[in-house]
Design an enzyme around this catalytic site. Sequence first.
Site, PDB file in Angstrom:
ATOM      1  CE  LYS A 189      -2.075   3.093   1.848  1.00 48.41           C
ATOM      2  NZ  LYS A 189      -1.895   4.489   1.396  1.00 48.41           N
ATOM      3  CD  GLU A 264      11.763   0.293  10.924  1.00 46.42           C
ATOM      4  OE1 GLU A 264      12.397   1.261  11.387  1.00 46.42           O
ATOM      5  OE2 GLU A 264      12.094  -0.892  11.145  1.00 46.42           O
ATOM      6  CB  CYS A 298      12.236   8.584   9.437  1.00 45.64           C
ATOM      7  SG  CYS A 298      13.305   7.478   8.518  1.00 45.64           S
ATOM      8  CD  GLU A 394       9.114  12.885  11.903  1.00 46.05           C
ATOM      9  OE1 GLU A 394       7.915  12.563  11.982  1.00 46.05           O
ATOM     10  OE2 GLU A 394      10.002  12.100  11.511  1.00 46.05           O
TER      11      GLU A 394
END
Length: 491
Positions: A189, A264, A298, A394
Site C-alpha cells: 500500500k 518504523e 525520518c 518532527e
Amino acid sequence: MRTYAEWQSMTTTLSIESRAFIAGQYVTAQSEMTFPVRNPATGKVLTQVVACGPAEVDAAVDCAKAQFDHGSWAGLPARERKHILLAWAALIREHADELALLEALDTGKPISHAMGIDINNTAYCVQWFAEAIDKIHGEVPDIAANLHAVISHEPMGVVAAIVPWNFPLMMASWKFAPALAAGNSVILKPSEKSPLTAIKVAALAKQAGIPDGVFNVLPGDGVVGQLLAQHQDVDCVTFTGSTTVGRQIAKEAAASNLKRVWLELGGKSANIVMADADLSAAAEGVAAGIFFNQGEMCSAGSRVLIQRAVYEEFVVLLTAAAKAWQPADPLDPSTLMGAIIDQAQFDKVMSYIELGKKEAELIFGGEAVSGEQGWFIPPTLFVSAPDTRIAQEEIFGPVCTLVVFDDEEEALRIANSSIYGLGAGVWTQNISVAHRMSRKLRAGSVWVNCYEESGDQNLPFGGYKQSGNGRDKSLHSLEKYMEIKTVLMKV
Ligand code: NAD
C-alpha cells in the site's frame, strides 16, 4: 546519467501506469474512484490514480491468501525464489531511468538522488535478500538421546506493507524484498502522495516470474491501510510512517486478529558536535544530515547539539555548508535539494518556521522560495533552547534546530530527552568519547564522524522508543516475516 535536457525530454514520452495491481493484472476500482497525483516541483497533476476501496482490499487479500495456501510461491525451494527475485532486481536496474524519473516527478526529489539512491538501493535490496534466502537454515539442537528436535522457519502468510512518500520504492523494498524472499504473499500500500513507482514495479515482478497474486499493489489513502490493518486474513502489517498512524495500526491489529505489527516511525535525531571535532567535516556532514531529501527523512539529524566552545566558529561553517543546499529543479542533475512533497507538507513546515521565529532565533533561511509554482523551502537554521517545540517535534522539512551544551553529560541528556530514538550522530576526534557516547545514546543507529553514510543492506535500521520496533534491512529483518516452528520427535 542523462543530462538535464534529456530528463526533460524523457518526461514528454513517459507513460504512467496508474491502476491497482491485483492477481497479476492492472485493474480499476469497483467504485471507479481516482485521486490526483501532482508533481511537487510544478504543482501540476501528473495523473489520476485508481483509489482502491474495500472491494479491492478484499480481492487482493483473497488472492494473496489463496496463492499462499496453494504454495505457488511459499512452496518453492528457496533457490527458485532466489532466481525469480534476482530476475526482478535485474529488471529494476534495466528500467532504472524510467523508475527514477517517476520517483523524481512524483516526490520532487532530485533526479540524481532518485537514480543513485532510491532506485539503485531498491534493486540492491531485492538482490541482497534473494542472495541471502537460500543460505538460511533451521537448527537441530542436541537435547537428549531419545529426542530429535528440528527448529525451522516458515513464512507467515499475507504481509501488508504500508509505506510513506519520502523514499517510496526504496522503503517499500526494505519490506517486500525480505517478506517475499521468506515466502510470503505481499500487498503493498504505497502513499497516496507517491504511488507511481510501486505501481510500475508490479509489472516487473510479474515479468520476472513472481506468480500472480503473490505481489499486489493497492494505491489509495489511509482507509486502504486501515482496512488492511483490520483484515482477518492479513497475518502481518509492516509499516513505515508517522508515529500517530503506527499507533492506530497497532490498535487495529489488537482489535482484529492480533496480526504481527512492525513499525518504523518518526524521529527527531540528535547530531552532536563536540569541541574537538573536525569542524569543517562536521559542518558538511551536519548539513547533509538534515537537508538531504529536503529534510523529509525520518532519521534526519534535525537537532544539532553544539559544544559551547566552538559554537560561533561552527555556525559560520554550517551556514556556508547550508547554502549549497538551495532548492532547484529536481530534473537538473546538479540539484541537491528539490521540492516539498505537497501543499499540506509545505504548510506544515512553514508553520513550524513561523513558530521558530517566535520561540527561537532564526540564523539562516526561513522564507519560502517564491516565484514559480511548486513547493520549495530553503535550508533553514534556528538556535533554540532544548525544550521548544521546534527542538522536540518532527518537522519533516529542511529545518535544523541548533542547541548549545557545555559537556558530554549534558549533550547525552539533551539527546536522549526525546520521545523518539531513531538515529544519532557524534562528531569527535576522541575515540573514548566516541565509544562512551555511542553506548549511551538511546537510538537504533549511531553514526560517528558521518551521518547516514552507508546504504549497505547488512546494517539494520529502526528505532528505539516511539520510533518503532523491529528492524528493516539486514538478516534481522527476515525475522519479522517468518514464524519459528519447533518439531520434537521421540526416537
Ligand atoms: P503517514 O503515517 O501519514 O502515512 C504512511 C502510510 O500510512 C501512507 O501510505 C498512508 O496512506 C497510510 N495511512 C494513513 N492513515 C492510515 C491508517 N489509519 N491506517 C493505516 N494506514 C494509514 O506518514 P507519511 O506522512 O507518509 O510519512 C512521514 C512519516 O513517516 C514521518 O513521521 C517519518 O518520520 C516517517 N518515516 C519513518 C521512517 C523509518 O524508517 N522510521 C522512514 C520514512 C518515514
